[in-house]
Design a protein around this motif. Structure first.
Motif, PDB file in Angstrom:
ATOM      1  N   THR A 264       8.909  69.418 -46.456  1.00 14.27           N
ATOM      2  CA  THR A 264       7.511  69.779 -46.665  1.00 14.27           C
ATOM      3  C   THR A 264       6.945  69.056 -47.879  1.00 14.27           C
ATOM      4  O   THR A 264       7.669  68.760 -48.837  1.00 14.27           O
ATOM      5  N   PHE A 265       5.651  68.767 -47.805  1.00 14.23           N
ATOM      6  CA  PHE A 265       4.939  68.142 -48.910  1.00 14.23           C
ATOM      7  C   PHE A 265       3.622  68.897 -49.125  1.00 14.23           C
ATOM      8  O   PHE A 265       2.989  69.347 -48.157  1.00 14.23           O
ATOM      9  N   SER A 266       3.223  69.018 -50.372  1.00 14.63           N
ATOM     10  CA  SER A 266       2.005  69.760 -50.698  1.00 14.63           C
ATOM     11  C   SER A 266       0.753  69.100 -50.130  1.00 14.63           C
ATOM     12  O   SER A 266      -0.236  69.773 -49.840  1.00 14.63           O
ATOM     13  N   PHE A 267       0.804  67.786 -49.922  1.00 13.10           N
ATOM     14  CA  PHE A 267      -0.374  67.063 -49.442  1.00 13.10           C
ATOM     15  C   PHE A 267      -0.342  66.810 -47.939  1.00 13.10           C
ATOM     16  O   PHE A 267      -1.244  66.185 -47.384  1.00 13.10           O
ATOM     17  N   LEU A 268       0.726  67.303 -47.262  1.00 12.45           N
ATOM     18  CA  LEU A 268       0.855  67.065 -45.823  1.00 12.45           C
ATOM     19  C   LEU A 268       1.361  68.335 -45.153  1.00 12.45           C
ATOM     20  O   LEU A 268       2.460  68.801 -45.427  1.00 12.45           O
ATOM     21  N   GLU A 269       0.510  68.906 -44.282  1.00 10.03           N
ATOM     22  CA  GLU A 269       0.848  70.198 -43.684  1.00 10.03           C
ATOM     23  C   GLU A 269       1.839  70.068 -42.528  1.00 10.03           C
ATOM     24  O   GLU A 269       2.780  70.852 -42.427  1.00 10.03           O
ATOM     25  N   ARG A 270       1.623  69.107 -41.649  1.00 13.09           N
ATOM     26  CA  ARG A 270       2.484  68.948 -40.472  1.00 13.09           C
ATOM     27  C   ARG A 270       3.241  67.634 -40.548  1.00 13.09           C
ATOM     28  O   ARG A 270       2.798  66.607 -40.055  1.00 13.09           O
ATOM     29  N   PHE A 271       4.412  67.683 -41.186  1.00 12.50           N
ATOM     30  CA  PHE A 271       5.206  66.461 -41.340  1.00 12.50           C
ATOM     31  C   PHE A 271       5.840  66.040 -40.019  1.00 12.50           C
ATOM     32  O   PHE A 271       6.207  64.871 -39.849  1.00 12.50           O
ATOM     33  N   ASP A 272       5.958  66.969 -39.072  1.00 12.13           N
ATOM     34  CA  ASP A 272       6.538  66.612 -37.780  1.00 12.13           C
ATOM     35  C   ASP A 272       5.670  65.611 -37.030  1.00 12.13           C
ATOM     36  O   ASP A 272       6.167  64.841 -36.207  1.00 12.13           O
ATOM     37  N   TYR A 273       4.366  65.581 -37.332  1.00 16.02           N
ATOM     38  CA  TYR A 273       3.506  64.564 -36.734  1.00 16.02           C
ATOM     39  C   TYR A 273       3.973  63.169 -37.140  1.00 16.02           C
ATOM     40  O   TYR A 273       3.999  62.241 -36.322  1.00 16.02           O
ATOM     41  N   VAL A 274       4.314  63.029 -38.416  1.00 15.03           N
ATOM     42  CA  VAL A 274       4.765  61.736 -38.935  1.00 15.03           C
ATOM     43  C   VAL A 274       6.087  61.334 -38.276  1.00 15.03           C
ATOM     44  O   VAL A 274       6.278  60.162 -37.901  1.00 15.03           O
ATOM     45  N   ILE A 275       6.983  62.285 -38.127  1.00 17.82           N
ATOM     46  CA  ILE A 275       8.302  61.996 -37.560  1.00 17.82           C
ATOM     47  C   ILE A 275       8.192  61.560 -36.103  1.00 17.82           C
ATOM     48  O   ILE A 275       8.812  60.569 -35.683  1.00 17.82           O
ATOM     49  N   VAL A 276       7.403  62.283 -35.313  1.00 16.53           N
ATOM     50  CA  VAL A 276       7.253  61.940 -33.897  1.00 16.53           C
ATOM     51  C   VAL A 276       6.599  60.573 -33.745  1.00 16.53           C
ATOM     52  O   VAL A 276       6.996  59.765 -32.893  1.00 16.53           O
ATOM     53  N   ALA A 277       5.605  60.291 -34.588  1.00 22.10           N
ATOM     54  CA  ALA A 277       4.959  58.978 -34.551  1.00 22.10           C
ATOM     55  C   ALA A 277       5.936  57.885 -34.986  1.00 22.10           C
ATOM     56  O   ALA A 277       5.976  56.798 -34.399  1.00 22.10           O
ATOM     57  N   GLU A 278       6.728  58.169 -36.021  1.00 21.68           N
ATOM     58  CA  GLU A 278       7.710  57.204 -36.501  1.00 21.68           C
ATOM     59  C   GLU A 278       8.768  56.917 -35.445  1.00 21.68           C
ATOM     60  O   GLU A 278       9.277  55.788 -35.356  1.00 21.68           O
ATOM     61  N   TRP A 279       9.077  57.920 -34.631  1.00 21.24           N
ATOM     62  CA  TRP A 279      10.119  57.736 -33.623  1.00 21.24           C
ATOM     63  C   TRP A 279       9.710  56.722 -32.564  1.00 21.24           C
ATOM     64  O   TRP A 279      10.553  56.239 -31.813  1.00 21.24           O
ATOM     65  N   MET A 280       8.433  56.391 -32.502  1.00 24.18           N
ATOM     66  CA  MET A 280       8.007  55.329 -31.597  1.00 24.18           C
ATOM     67  C   MET A 280       8.671  54.013 -31.971  1.00 24.18           C
ATOM     68  O   MET A 280       8.970  53.182 -31.109  1.00 24.18           O
ATOM     69  N   MET A 281       8.925  53.814 -33.274  1.00 23.01           N
ATOM     70  CA  MET A 281       9.604  52.596 -33.719  1.00 23.01           C
ATOM     71  C   MET A 281      11.072  52.595 -33.314  1.00 23.01           C
ATOM     72  O   MET A 281      11.713  51.543 -33.306  1.00 23.01           O
ATOM     73  N   VAL A 282      11.608  53.754 -33.018  1.00 21.55           N
ATOM     74  CA  VAL A 282      12.975  53.852 -32.502  1.00 21.55           C
ATOM     75  C   VAL A 282      12.984  53.596 -31.000  1.00 21.55           C
ATOM     76  O   VAL A 282      13.904  52.963 -30.465  1.00 21.55           O
ATOM     77  N   VAL A 283      11.944  54.067 -30.322  1.00 20.86           N
ATOM     78  CA  VAL A 283      11.876  53.976 -28.861  1.00 20.86           C
ATOM     79  C   VAL A 283      11.499  52.579 -28.386  1.00 20.86           C
ATOM     80  O   VAL A 283      12.017  52.103 -27.368  1.00 20.86           O
ATOM     81  N   ILE A 284      10.595  51.912 -29.096  1.00 23.39           N
ATOM     82  CA  ILE A 284      10.113  50.596 -28.657  1.00 23.39           C
ATOM     83  C   ILE A 284      11.250  49.585 -28.466  1.00 23.39           C
ATOM     84  O   ILE A 284      11.281  48.872 -27.453  1.00 23.39           O
ATOM     85  N   PRO A 285      12.220  49.464 -29.409  1.00 25.04           N
ATOM     86  CA  PRO A 285      13.345  48.544 -29.145  1.00 25.04           C
ATOM     87  C   PRO A 285      14.106  48.888 -27.871  1.00 25.04           C
ATOM     88  O   PRO A 285      14.530  47.987 -27.136  1.00 25.04           O
ATOM     89  N   ASN A 286      14.303  50.187 -27.588  1.00 20.43           N
ATOM     90  CA  ASN A 286      14.944  50.591 -26.335  1.00 20.43           C
ATOM     91  C   ASN A 286      14.194  50.052 -25.133  1.00 20.43           C
ATOM     92  O   ASN A 286      14.769  49.483 -24.204  1.00 20.43           O
ATOM     93  N   ILE A 287      12.883  50.218 -25.179  1.00 12.73           N
ATOM     94  CA  ILE A 287      12.038  49.842 -24.048  1.00 12.73           C
ATOM     95  C   ILE A 287      12.039  48.326 -23.835  1.00 12.73           C
ATOM     96  O   ILE A 287      12.200  47.846 -22.714  1.00 12.73           O
ATOM     97  N   VAL A 288      11.876  47.557 -24.911  1.00 16.30           N
ATOM     98  CA  VAL A 288      11.779  46.097 -24.755  1.00 16.30           C
ATOM     99  C   VAL A 288      13.122  45.496 -24.337  1.00 16.30           C
ATOM    100  O   VAL A 288      13.155  44.537 -23.547  1.00 16.30           O
ATOM    101  N   ILE A 289      14.224  46.053 -24.842  1.00 19.76           N
ATOM    102  CA  ILE A 289      15.544  45.541 -24.439  1.00 19.76           C
ATOM    103  C   ILE A 289      15.780  45.794 -22.954  1.00 19.76           C
ATOM    104  O   ILE A 289      16.193  44.899 -22.202  1.00 19.76           O
ATOM    105  N   LEU A 290      15.505  47.021 -22.511  1.00 22.52           N
ATOM    106  CA  LEU A 290      15.714  47.350 -21.099  1.00 22.52           C
ATOM    107  C   LEU A 290      14.780  46.551 -20.195  1.00 22.52           C
ATOM    108  O   LEU A 290      15.183  46.107 -19.112  1.00 22.52           O
ATOM    109  N   MET A 291      13.541  46.351 -20.632  1.00 21.97           N
ATOM    110  CA  MET A 291      12.609  45.564 -19.834  1.00 21.97           C
ATOM    111  C   MET A 291      13.089  44.113 -19.722  1.00 21.97           C
ATOM    112  O   MET A 291      13.005  43.497 -18.652  1.00 21.97           O
ATOM    113  N   TRP A 292      13.600  43.563 -20.825  1.00 23.30           N
ATOM    114  CA  TRP A 292      14.143  42.205 -20.766  1.00 23.30           C
ATOM    115  C   TRP A 292      15.354  42.146 -19.843  1.00 23.30           C
ATOM    116  O   TRP A 292      15.509  41.186 -19.066  1.00 23.30           O
TER     117      TRP A 292
END
Length: 374
Positions: A264-292
């Motif tokens: 938790t951070f005093s300036f950010l109420e829903r940190f899970d939003y950041v995590i889910v958005a950040e996880w897109m950077m984990v998913v994109i390599p999966n997607i591009v490798i499989l597509m290739w």
């Protein structure tokens, strides 16, 4: 179809980057739920299951590298044609093609479901599905070296999430792991098998091997990637089991996300939003490798241009993401991908090994006979 792959020198890359490709493939949406899945099979002895799966994968990778080294510059598609003939080889290659397509679909719809659960419950699937597929198309059009570069960059951009494990570790309860070895041997093995979907990805080596420059270092890079992915999975599972109670862990679909959002951070109420958005950077390599992999396999098997396959598969997947939104149907697709992958990834290399030995012995006999006649 030629056994050995003829490729341009500008498509090659060093074995150093194999680590990032394999690690990026293994760390995806599957790791979000693996602590719960392993716990359901082996309970608090799940960490033993993960270690057991690691040692098994080490043997599988060693077998894969041995098979590949029997050829000058071949991939699994060419090796299968050499061993079993044109038609059977192409049928087996088509199974790989179907497996990659189902795996890519499972990743797409799972991540879309995560975003809808945590951030945008009323979002239409086609919005995020279209966005991810456009990124995949743009990347794959650049070729294998661009795919490698994306995996390399995104790997480092996602490492900061490990800092989010500090808070649950501080509230860790070691008593959750007692008594040790409570699970039976069968339950521990079942737990190891349940990690199969998460730990898949190293089968990529069967396809990228011809593009590696210093092939003698391939095994080292691949084994290092396997060790990294296993360590990450092990740490997350141990932390989840040590932090959550039994009821809390078994009721959470994605316990890893719940661990990360504890910060938790005093300036950010829903940190899970950041995590889910950040996880897109984990998913994109999966997607591009499989597509290739899909486009490359179609080109090798059926001589269809990679660009044509890319657009056709993207359209099919886009339609599927629109039609598939039911959680239980999504889980069935994941289970189907896991079931096919278990045999292709974890069993098939060992079945292939005797055929390679027989083929090598046959070649040596023919070579000796020609030498004797000469």
């Amino acid at each position: 179809m030629e056994i050995n792959v003829k490729k341009k020198p500008d498509l090659e890359f060093r074995a150093f980057y194999v680590f990032f490709l394999i690690a990026s493939m293994q760390i995806g949406v599957g790791i979000l739920g693996v602590p719960r899945i392993v716990y359901l099979e082996a309970e608090h002895d799940g960490w033993i299951s993960i270690l057991l799966s690691y040692f098994y994968i080490v043997l599988v990778v060693w077998t894969m590298v041995y098979i590949l080294r029997q050829y000058k510059n071949a991939d699994i598609l060419g090796i299968q044609v050499d061993l079993f003939g044109k038609w059977i080889g192409k049928i087996l290659g088509t199974i790989y093609l179907i497996y990659f397509t189902i795996g890519l679909l499972s990743i797409l719809i799972t991540y879309i479901e995560v975003v809808k659960v945590y951030i945008f419950p009323d979002m239409d699937n086609y919005i995020l599905g279209g966005l991810l597929l456009i990124l995949a198309i743009y990347t794959v059009l650049g070729g294998i070296r661009i795919v490698v570069g994306v995996c390399f960059i995104f790997f480092f951009l996602t490492q900061w999430v490990h800092l989010l494990e500090i808070q649950p570790i501080l509230n860790f309860d070691i008593l959750h792991f007692q008594p040790v070895l409570k699970a039976s041997f069968y339950e521990i093995v079942s737990g190891a098998k349940s990690t199969s979907y998460t730990m898949m990805g190293f089968e990529l080596l069967f396809f990228i091997y011809p593009f590696i420059q210093n092939k003698q270092k391939t095994n080292k890079a691949t084994q290092t990637a396997i060790g990294y992915s296993t360590a990450k999975t092990l740490v997350l599972t141990v932390v989840a089991v040590g932090y959550f109670s039994t009821n809390q862990l078994t009721r959470r679909e994605w316990p890893v996300l719940d661990l990360y959002k504890l910060q938790t951070f005093s300036f950010l109420e829903r940190f899970d939003y950041v995590i889910v958005a950040e996880w897109m950077m984990v998913v994109i390599p999966n997607i591009v490798i499989l597509m290739w992999l899909i486009t490359y396999s179609a080109k090798r098997l059926f001589q269809i241009s990679q660009k044509t396959t890319l657009y056709i598969v993207a359209i099919i997947l886009f339609i599927c993401t629109i039609l598939i939104s039911d959680h239980f149907f999504i889980q069935k697709i994941i289970d189907l991908s896991s079931a096919i992958g278990f045999w292709i990834v974890y069993v098939y290399p060992f079945l292939l090994l005797p055929w390679v030995w027989i083929k090598n012995r046959s070649r040596k006999r023919k070579g000796n006979e020609k030498h004797a006649k000469a």
